[in-house]
Write an enzyme that holds these catalytic residues in place. Structure first.
Site, PDB file in Angstrom:
ATOM      1  N   LYS C  71       0.816  -1.212   0.000  1.00 41.68           N
ATOM      2  CA  LYS C  71       0.000   0.000   0.000  1.00 41.68           C
ATOM      3  C   LYS C  71       0.853   1.267   0.000  1.00 41.68           C
ATOM      4  CE  LYS C  71      -1.600  -1.413   3.847  1.00 41.68           C
ATOM      5  NZ  LYS C  71      -0.887  -2.711   3.898  1.00 41.68           N
ATOM      6  N   THR C  72       1.821   1.326   0.911  1.00 42.73           N
ATOM      7  CA  THR C  72       2.650   2.533   1.017  1.00 42.73           C
ATOM      8  C   THR C  72       3.465   2.738  -0.249  1.00 42.73           C
ATOM      9  OG1 THR C  72       2.784   2.173   3.396  1.00 42.73           O
ATOM     10  CG2 THR C  72       4.366   3.709   2.440  1.00 42.73           C
ATOM     11  N   ASP C 125      -0.107   7.806   5.840  1.00 49.52           N
ATOM     12  CA  ASP C 125       0.311   6.409   5.768  1.00 49.52           C
ATOM     13  C   ASP C 125      -0.013   5.643   7.040  1.00 49.52           C
ATOM     14  OD1 ASP C 125       1.476   4.235   4.447  1.00 49.52           O
ATOM     15  OD2 ASP C 125       3.310   4.479   5.625  1.00 49.52           O
ATOM     16  N   ASP C 126      -0.793   4.590   6.871  1.00 46.75           N
ATOM     17  CA  ASP C 126      -1.105   3.694   7.981  1.00 46.75           C
ATOM     18  C   ASP C 126      -1.923   4.422   9.064  1.00 46.75           C
ATOM     19  OD1 ASP C 126      -1.207   1.486   9.579  1.00 46.75           O
ATOM     20  OD2 ASP C 126       0.952   1.146   9.620  1.00 46.75           O
ATOM     21  N   LYS C 153     -11.836  15.579   5.337  1.00 49.74           N
ATOM     22  CA  LYS C 153     -13.133  15.894   4.722  1.00 49.74           C
ATOM     23  C   LYS C 153     -13.204  17.330   4.222  1.00 49.74           C
ATOM     24  CE  LYS C 153     -17.247  14.511   6.351  1.00 49.74           C
ATOM     25  NZ  LYS C 153     -18.330  14.243   7.343  1.00 49.74           N
ATOM     26  N   LYS C 236       5.943  -7.909   0.121  1.00 50.19           N
ATOM     27  CA  LYS C 236       7.143  -7.585   0.898  1.00 50.19           C
ATOM     28  C   LYS C 236       7.792  -8.859   1.428  1.00 50.19           C
ATOM     29  CE  LYS C 236       8.198  -3.998   4.346  1.00 50.19           C
ATOM     30  NZ  LYS C 236       7.483  -3.062   5.265  1.00 50.19           N
TER      31      LYS C 236
HETATM   32  N1  LIG Z   1     -30.611  20.460  -2.366  1.00 48.62           N
HETATM   33  C1  LIG Z   1     -29.413  20.438  -1.817  1.00 48.62           C
HETATM   34  N2  LIG Z   1     -29.325  20.314  -0.499  1.00 48.62           N
HETATM   35  C2  LIG Z   1     -28.135  20.289   0.088  1.00 48.62           C
HETATM   36  N3  LIG Z   1     -26.975  20.370  -0.546  1.00 48.62           N
HETATM   37  C3  LIG Z   1     -27.013  20.495  -1.888  1.00 48.62           C
HETATM   38  C4  LIG Z   1     -28.229  20.528  -2.548  1.00 48.62           C
HETATM   39  N4  LIG Z   1     -27.950  20.658  -3.832  1.00 48.62           N
HETATM   40  C5  LIG Z   1     -26.647  20.692  -3.977  1.00 48.62           C
HETATM   41  N5  LIG Z   1     -26.059  20.598  -2.800  1.00 48.62           N
HETATM   42  C6  LIG Z   1     -24.604  20.567  -2.537  1.00 48.62           C
HETATM   43  O1  LIG Z   1     -24.318  19.303  -1.974  1.00 48.62           O
HETATM   44  C7  LIG Z   1     -23.309  19.397  -1.004  1.00 48.62           C
HETATM   45  C8  LIG Z   1     -23.859  18.897   0.299  1.00 48.62           C
HETATM   46  O2  LIG Z   1     -22.796  18.701   1.174  1.00 48.62           O
HETATM   47  P1  LIG Z   1     -22.856  19.025   2.721  1.00 48.62           P
HETATM   48  O3  LIG Z   1     -21.476  19.124   3.225  1.00 48.62           O
HETATM   49  O4  LIG Z   1     -23.745  20.156   2.969  1.00 48.62           O
HETATM   50  O5  LIG Z   1     -23.539  17.704   3.273  1.00 48.62           O
HETATM   51  P2  LIG Z   1     -23.618  17.266   4.776  1.00 48.62           P
HETATM   52  O6  LIG Z   1     -24.888  16.498   4.950  1.00 48.62           O
HETATM   53  O7  LIG Z   1     -23.394  18.442   5.661  1.00 48.62           O
HETATM   54  O8  LIG Z   1     -22.401  16.273   4.875  1.00 48.62           O
HETATM   55  P3  LIG Z   1     -21.661  15.746   6.177  1.00 48.62           P
HETATM   56  O9  LIG Z   1     -22.521  14.605   6.676  1.00 48.62           O
HETATM   57  O10 LIG Z   1     -20.356  15.282   5.670  1.00 48.62           O
HETATM   58  O11 LIG Z   1     -21.572  16.888   7.123  1.00 48.62           O
HETATM   59  C9  LIG Z   1     -22.923  20.859  -0.945  1.00 48.62           C
HETATM   60  O12 LIG Z   1     -21.808  21.053  -1.768  1.00 48.62           O
HETATM   61  C10 LIG Z   1     -24.124  21.567  -1.542  1.00 48.62           C
HETATM   62  O13 LIG Z   1     -23.747  22.803  -2.173  1.00 48.62           O
HETATM   63  N1  LIG Z   2       3.610  -4.212  -7.227  1.00 49.75           N
HETATM   64  C1  LIG Z   2       4.035  -3.796  -6.061  1.00 49.75           C
HETATM   65  N2  LIG Z   2       3.202  -3.120  -5.255  1.00 49.75           N
HETATM   66  C2  LIG Z   2       3.632  -2.675  -4.082  1.00 49.75           C
HETATM   67  N3  LIG Z   2       4.857  -2.848  -3.599  1.00 49.75           N
HETATM   68  C3  LIG Z   2       5.725  -3.524  -4.384  1.00 49.75           C
HETATM   69  C4  LIG Z   2       5.351  -4.003  -5.614  1.00 49.75           C
HETATM   70  N4  LIG Z   2       6.418  -4.614  -6.145  1.00 49.75           N
HETATM   71  C5  LIG Z   2       7.394  -4.514  -5.257  1.00 49.75           C
HETATM   72  N5  LIG Z   2       6.984  -3.860  -4.186  1.00 49.75           N
HETATM   73  C6  LIG Z   2       7.806  -3.596  -3.011  1.00 49.75           C
HETATM   74  O1  LIG Z   2       7.178  -4.276  -1.928  1.00 49.75           O
HETATM   75  C7  LIG Z   2       7.264  -3.530  -0.746  1.00 49.75           C
HETATM   76  C8  LIG Z   2       5.877  -3.252  -0.254  1.00 49.75           C
HETATM   77  O2  LIG Z   2       5.971  -2.783   1.044  1.00 49.75           O
HETATM   78  P1  LIG Z   2       5.039  -1.637   1.640  1.00 49.75           P
HETATM   79  O3  LIG Z   2       5.693  -1.140   2.886  1.00 49.75           O
HETATM   80  O4  LIG Z   2       4.692  -0.665   0.614  1.00 49.75           O
HETATM   81  O5  LIG Z   2       3.761  -2.477   2.036  1.00 49.75           O
HETATM   82  P2  LIG Z   2       2.562  -1.978   2.946  1.00 49.75           P
HETATM   83  O6  LIG Z   2       1.341  -2.646   2.473  1.00 49.75           O
HETATM   84  O7  LIG Z   2       2.574  -0.500   3.034  1.00 49.75           O
HETATM   85  O8  LIG Z   2       2.981  -2.599   4.338  1.00 49.75           O
HETATM   86  P3  LIG Z   2       2.442  -2.203   5.787  1.00 49.75           P
HETATM   87  O9  LIG Z   2       1.138  -2.933   5.949  1.00 49.75           O
HETATM   88  O10 LIG Z   2       3.494  -2.731   6.707  1.00 49.75           O
HETATM   89  O11 LIG Z   2       2.297  -0.727   5.834  1.00 49.75           O
HETATM   90  C9  LIG Z   2       8.011  -2.268  -1.068  1.00 49.75           C
HETATM   91  O12 LIG Z   2       9.371  -2.450  -0.777  1.00 49.75           O
HETATM   92  C10 LIG Z   2       7.853  -2.144  -2.576  1.00 49.75           C
HETATM   93  O13 LIG Z   2       8.957  -1.456  -3.208  1.00 49.75           O
HETATM   94 MG   LIG Z   3       2.615   0.755   4.707  1.00 44.78          MG
END
Ligand SMILES: Nc1ncnc2c1ncn2[C@@H]1O[C@H](COP(=O)(O)OP(=O)(O)OP(=O)(O)O)[C@@H](O)[C@H]1O
Ligand SMILES: Nc1ncnc2c1ncn2[C@@H]1O[C@H](COP(=O)(O)OP(=O)(O)OP(=O)(O)O)[C@@H](O)[C@H]1O
Ligand SMILES: [Mg+2]
Ligand SMILES: Nc1ncnc2c1ncn2[C@@H]1O[C@H](COP(=O)(O)OP(=O)(O)OP(=O)(O)O)[C@@H](O)[C@H]1O
Ligand SMILES: Nc1ncnc2c1ncn2[C@@H]1O[C@H](COP(=O)(O)OP(=O)(O)OP(=O)(O)O)[C@@H](O)[C@H]1O
Ligand SMILES: Nc1ncnc2c1ncn2[C@@H]1O[C@H](COP(=O)(O)OP(=O)(O)OP(=O)(O)O)[C@@H](O)[C@H]1O
Ligand SMILES: Nc1ncnc2c1ncn2[C@@H]1O[C@H](COP(=O)(O)OP(=O)(O)OP(=O)(O)O)[C@@H](O)[C@H]1O
Ligand SMILES: [Mg+2]
Ligand SMILES: [Mg+2]
Ligand SMILES: [Mg+2]
Ligand SMILES: [Mg+2]
Ligand SMILES: [Mg+2]
Lengths: 266, 266, 266, 266, 266, 266
Positions: C71-72, C125-126, C153, C236
């Site tokens: 992943k990293t 990371d992680d 967020k 790894k």
């Molecule tokens: N009818 C609508 N009502 C509310 N939001 C709308 C509407 N139409 C478009 N939008 C857009 O949708 C987005 C709604 O996101 P908002 O962050 O307000 O949701 P939230 O319920 O507060 O989310 P969270 O649960 O993450 O707080 C905003 O960007 C807003 O401009």
């Molecule tokens: N296809 C591949 N995808 C990811 N890593 C690869 C790949 N091929 C080789 N590697 C090597 O494998 C290793 C992956 O280790 P890495 O730390 O990224 O794993 P991780 O999922 O982040 O581990 P952890 O859960 O410990 O955080 C790295 O050294 C990377 O260079």
């Molecule tokens: Mg990692």
């Protein structure tokens, strides 16, 4: 928890902060369903009562619904529309890094600021985030919660009026914490529930541009997956999906696929 | 928890604070039921005994009942009626932002102030809020609770008399915390329980104004929903509903609807 | 938890930190399966959208999968490929020894730094390690978690764009903590799942050197243990096993044995 | 937990504090049952042994029983009767507002003071209150508890004698906390258990004044409610009820009613 | 948790600390079973790989087994044998009295020191003790655990090589805490499992001195108690028993008895 | 938790502290059963081995048994008998009022002092009390426990010898906390188990004085209550009962009654 530090951490904050509120509605308020107008009117009535009541100078309203359903945007929109001389938003990103007691101080100060103008509006955005709630435990700051509850029940001094618009994604939690007693009104905000509503969003956002049939085609394809036309997707996700699709060679197809992936079957 | 800071956080407080008490009864004390007079008389008797007893110079009384049922207003009303030279209210909004130890100090200081005049009355408003209780956990400050319990059981020094009026919305909690042992008297405060009582409130608040039949019409419509005439609504909500209705084109109809929504079936 | 100390503990951090990212992919990105290219393309699309969207200036992507699955490395690889003017990684080894509040400050500062350039990329990371998660309890810092969620967020100020690539080994935890709501896209990273994929790694790493048949021989022997050719080993571990084998007199045999020991039957 | 502050919080305390002890028996010690004399004699014996023993210079005695049953009054009465040159009471109202460590210091200092005179008596009043016990959780200060237990088991230096009289309303708790091992003697204190005992209290307090038949009349009426003559009411409540009745137009009737309300059926 | 104090508490620590390591093998490394050589060879291979690998400059190895089975002695022995220019041991007795954050600092500093020489070896002795684990709760310092895990997974900067030898008596705990992911190799260390092995220890320690038949006689007697010759006793206990026996009039008999008492039936 | 304060709280402590040890055996060591000699001999053997062993310079011994059974007295007696140049006792009353970290420091310092003489003996009296254990929770200081465990397993520097005599009333706890691994020897101390043993105590304490038949008479009466002659009473309680009886008009009868009350049926 040094008091002096706590003071320093808290930024003074006066007057209207319209900028933040505008940022919360960058996606607009699309009227994809009659529910939207109902919500707006109900908040409007609550604001009107607060402004004109001869008995009550305080009111607090809860907007609740699933994540990304538009709660914050709706609250911010109505705040701006109220044209109150004082309006502000308490949100979790303002208090990152503060100690628990500094957060309480911040909340309390913001409420006290909201007693200074004749008409004040305060958004308490995402109660769960403000009380540092996490579902495992569950954990939260009971001190912040108690400060919030006390303030959300208490009238401002005479000659000042205050309305609080609070939002929450976790109605059950709010209920179990006995916070519901703080509110005079509870307004549900829902996800998009039908392909028809989705079509309205596509039309309003001019998805497809010149190709004005695209919304219809998307809906047609989606009816194959959702034969009853019922979906459950938050408006924010819908808007993000539409945006993502634009970067695809076949936007309609991409949007169909993303919509299917985003649906939360109930 | 620096002691010096704690001291600074605590505001000195002496003498009667009638202003706060008046704020608690802005909605008046409506006699919508004979229960109201019974409560007032019982508190009156307790106050009389405290004033005149040759054996006891201390008494503490619990007013308990559901949220918004009028506990604080009743306690404040009786306090003002007592005309005691010293009367004060300990309430959670006074202590927002204080550390736990500062809150304890504040409570203890207020009680000690209440030992200075010959006749003292102290309202301990909303025990749950003062001890920072939240139902999930459950959590509360056991240090504040213990300070409160110790003070609510302890007689003042000779030649001083003190009566404590405490309120709580959570009788079961108070019982489970062994706080009941602190009280000499326990008085229940209830919600409105019948349409008849609701009618009394409408009449007393002159709902409908010149249209004096309106209360009757509202009750008539409500009898369709509640055929046995039984409801369960806190007085504070009733008053808010009546106020809200005034901003509607059809106040009677609006009040019917709001009443139905506000009812807590038991 | 002295604020001044907290400040001193936090190192200022600006600009690209490519060195750290290079260290994360010392083992390269081997294309042992078409899944690898799919992952890279999906992250590429997400980065492209963030760069070009007219509606969204923020996006956050989750890479999740078992420990050591890569992943990293994949996140670091895509970060470097993005050529964004600002890119950084938040990882647990940067914050060892900091107090909880200093960690929150560090996270918040790094995010704020990531608002300064027009195009910003942040690897978180992680997540488990950053929130000090340990499965017994379970325990974790809810304060750090909340700070992280709030930042993951929140859109940056206008005219700035930010994409967050987060990694986690515990999808169920992330889901139970309600963190999934923070992400626009969720991408699974898997272990090697077949002897065929293992052979690809051996070939790409030139296992056996001149003896180019060695990979085939290893696979042949392993088929005796895994007749259906299905295995479950993180990349790894595979690379470490190949390295260990080189120090044996019979590398092929050694690798067979180590592979068998390393397999996690599902 | 600043050590310096802790020191300042602790008031120095030497010598006899008879005033406090007198305050605890303002209601007198009524001999409403032979049990009372038994208790007094048993404590007297324990005090005599402590005074005269050639082997033991330390003893500790537990008085336990339901709330308001008279434990503190009995302990204070016997303390005053002992005429020891040093006697003091550790009680929760002395330590309100102290930090946990200051409370420990206070307790320890009081015990050390009680090593200075040849004959010392210490009342440890209401163990639950001193250890900040609350039943939900349950919660209490294990540090204060441990300090108390250590001191209540430890002999004073040679040539000094100390007897501890401790009280508790929660025998089961004391047992479960392994505190019983600290005591050489355990003495139960009970509530009034019969109408006969109630009559004795009325007679001793001259309830009815000139109307010397009133006690009998009250008992007669109560026999209708409690045909077997068995009740369960704490002495303190009985005395309060008698006092309350005096403010009624029909004291006998009032006392009957209050007694019925006060009874704790077992 | 003052940072300045924390710094002062941490002793600087550089270079090889061979003395401590020698103290850990005062009882020698007896070859009472071929398992011992297997363990030594396996650690040797891991060290060789770390020294010579072209891909990996970091490795960490877990030695786990029951209490007193010889884990620390084996790790210390191999460390001394490695002749690395830097070798040190992190053990719980070094950190007694440090605050949690000072312990984290100490651990982190020791690891950073272990990045300074080209070849570094670090023993992390008794992980449970270092993380302040106690089985009731269970409790442990999740902060120390996380610091340890982060460091035990992280490669040192280029041109530096580090091998970590960790020991633990509680494999299940280590697994449940997700710590196993930190290790490249896991090596079990076992108790003595047969009378034959016990005989080898007696011979190697010259139990009986001139009386070279004594070991045989002890085994003969023990066969009566353990007819299948199977026992389960840690090497450290065996050596202590042999030593105790020497102070008896009949050492052989005493050793038989102590051995029976020491056996942990499985 | 200020480090400087912690230092000040800790009194320096060097050399033998025989006075404290004498105080622990004011009731003497009565040989009421052959078990007593067995215990004394077993501790004596352990001390002899520590003194003379060529392999081990450290040993730790656990004395465990019910409350008041004589554990501390036996440990103190053997300590005094050892005539070691350094001997001390760690007990809970020494550390009342110290912060947790000061307690750890105190324990650690006392152990370090016990490394300074060639022959050192340390009593760790009442492990539960030292770790602030209370059974509800259960709660205890895991930091103090860990410090104690680490020190009770660690040999002193070469040329110094140390034996630790620890006592505990809660063997199950000690076992569940994994503390048993710290001890080389575990010695049970029991309550008086028969009327015969009780008679021995009466004889040794000359109960009845000139009336030398009194012990027999007491036993005769007790046989009526305990026909099998089996009892279970701690020695300390027996001695207290004998003392109490002397203040009665009929000592024999009083002792019978007290004995019956004191018996813990098993
Ligand atoms: N009818 C609508 N009502 C509310 N939001 C709308 C509407 N139409 C478009 N939008 C857009 O949708 C987005 C709604 O996101 P908002 O962050 O307000 O949701 P939230 O319920 O507060 O989310 P969270 O649960 O993450 O707080 C905003 O960007 C807003 O401009
Ligand atoms: N296809 C591949 N995808 C990811 N890593 C690869 C790949 N091929 C080789 N590697 C090597 O494998 C290793 C992956 O280790 P890495 O730390 O990224 O794993 P991780 O999922 O982040 O581990 P952890 O859960 O410990 O955080 C790295 O050294 C990377 O260079
Ligand atoms: Mg990692
Ligand atoms: N008969 C009455 N009894 C009590 N309050 C009344 C009565 N008639 C009118 N009121 C008004 O109703 C309101 C009662 O609200 P109050 O805050 O006292 O309720 P509460 O039970 O203390 O609520 P909470 O549970 O939130 O503390 C007050 O505004 C009061 O003036
Ligand atoms: N025989 C008696 N025994 C005890 N108290 C008596 C007796 N007769 C009258 N009293 C009076 O009854 C009251 C007993 O109250 P006290 O506070 O001693 O009870 P308590 O058991 O300590 O209560 P709590 O459980 O609240 O600590 C005192 O005022 C005392 O003077
Ligand atoms: N083959 C052997 N392997 C290990 N230790 C041996 C061996 N032979 C003799 N010993 C001696 O046995 C003792 C083993 O004790 P050691 O402290 O290493 O055990 P441990 O498993 O680390 O114990 P703990 O669980 O308490 O940490 C040492 O004194 C060591 O010198
Ligand atoms: N044979 C004996 N063994 C032990 N103590 C004896 C013996 N004979 C008399 N005593 C006396 O009995 C008392 C035993 O009390 P001690 O405090 O040692 O018991 P303990 O088991 O340590 O109690 P606790 O569980 O409270 O720590 C001492 O006063 C001691 O002098
Ligand atoms: Mg929102
Ligand atoms: Mg109220
Ligand atoms: Mg009492
Ligand atoms: Mg070890
Ligand atoms: Mg003892």
């Amino acid at each position: 928890d040094c008091f002096v530090n706590a003071l320093n951490e808290v930024k003074p904050s006066y007057g209207v902060n319209e900028e933040d509120l505008h940022e919360s509605i960058l996606g607009g308020i699309l009227k994809y369903s009659p529910r939207i107008d109902n919500i707006l009117q109900r908040v409007e009535r609550d604001i009107a009562q607060l402004k004109n009541s001869q008995k009550f100078n305080f009111s607090s309203v809860l907007l609740y619904g699933p994540p990304a359903s538009g709660k914050t945007a709706l609250a911010a929109y109505m705040a701006l529309k109220s044209k109150f001389p004082f309006m502000r938003m308490i949100s979790s990103d303002e208090v990152i890094g503060m100690s628990e007691s500094a957060k309480v101080q911040y909340i309390d100060n913001t409420f006290r600021d909201a007693y200074k103008s004749p008409l004040n509006l305060l958004i308490v955005d995402d109660i769960e985030a403000i009380i540092d709630y996490v579902p495992i435990g569950p954990r939260f700051s009971s001190v912040i919660l108690r400060a919030l509850m006390t303030r959300m029940k208490k009238s401002p001094p005479e000659a000042h009026r205050l309305i609080v618009l609070a939002t929450s994604s976790n109605y059950r939690l709010i209920k179990n914490l006995d916070v519901l007693n703080c509110f005079n009104d509870e307004i549900p905000v829902n996800n998009l529930s039908s392909l028809n509503e989705l079509e309205n969003v596509m039309i309003e956002t001019q998805f497809g541009g010149a190709d004005t049939d695209m919304p219809k085609r998307v809906v047609a394809k989606l009816l194959e997956v959702f034969p009853d036309g019922k979906v459950n997707i938050p408006i924010k996700k819908v808007l993000f999906n539409i945006d993502t699709s634009k970067f695809s060679s076949d936007p309609a197809d991409e949007l169909v696929q993303l919509t299917v992936e985003s649906n939360h079957p109930q």
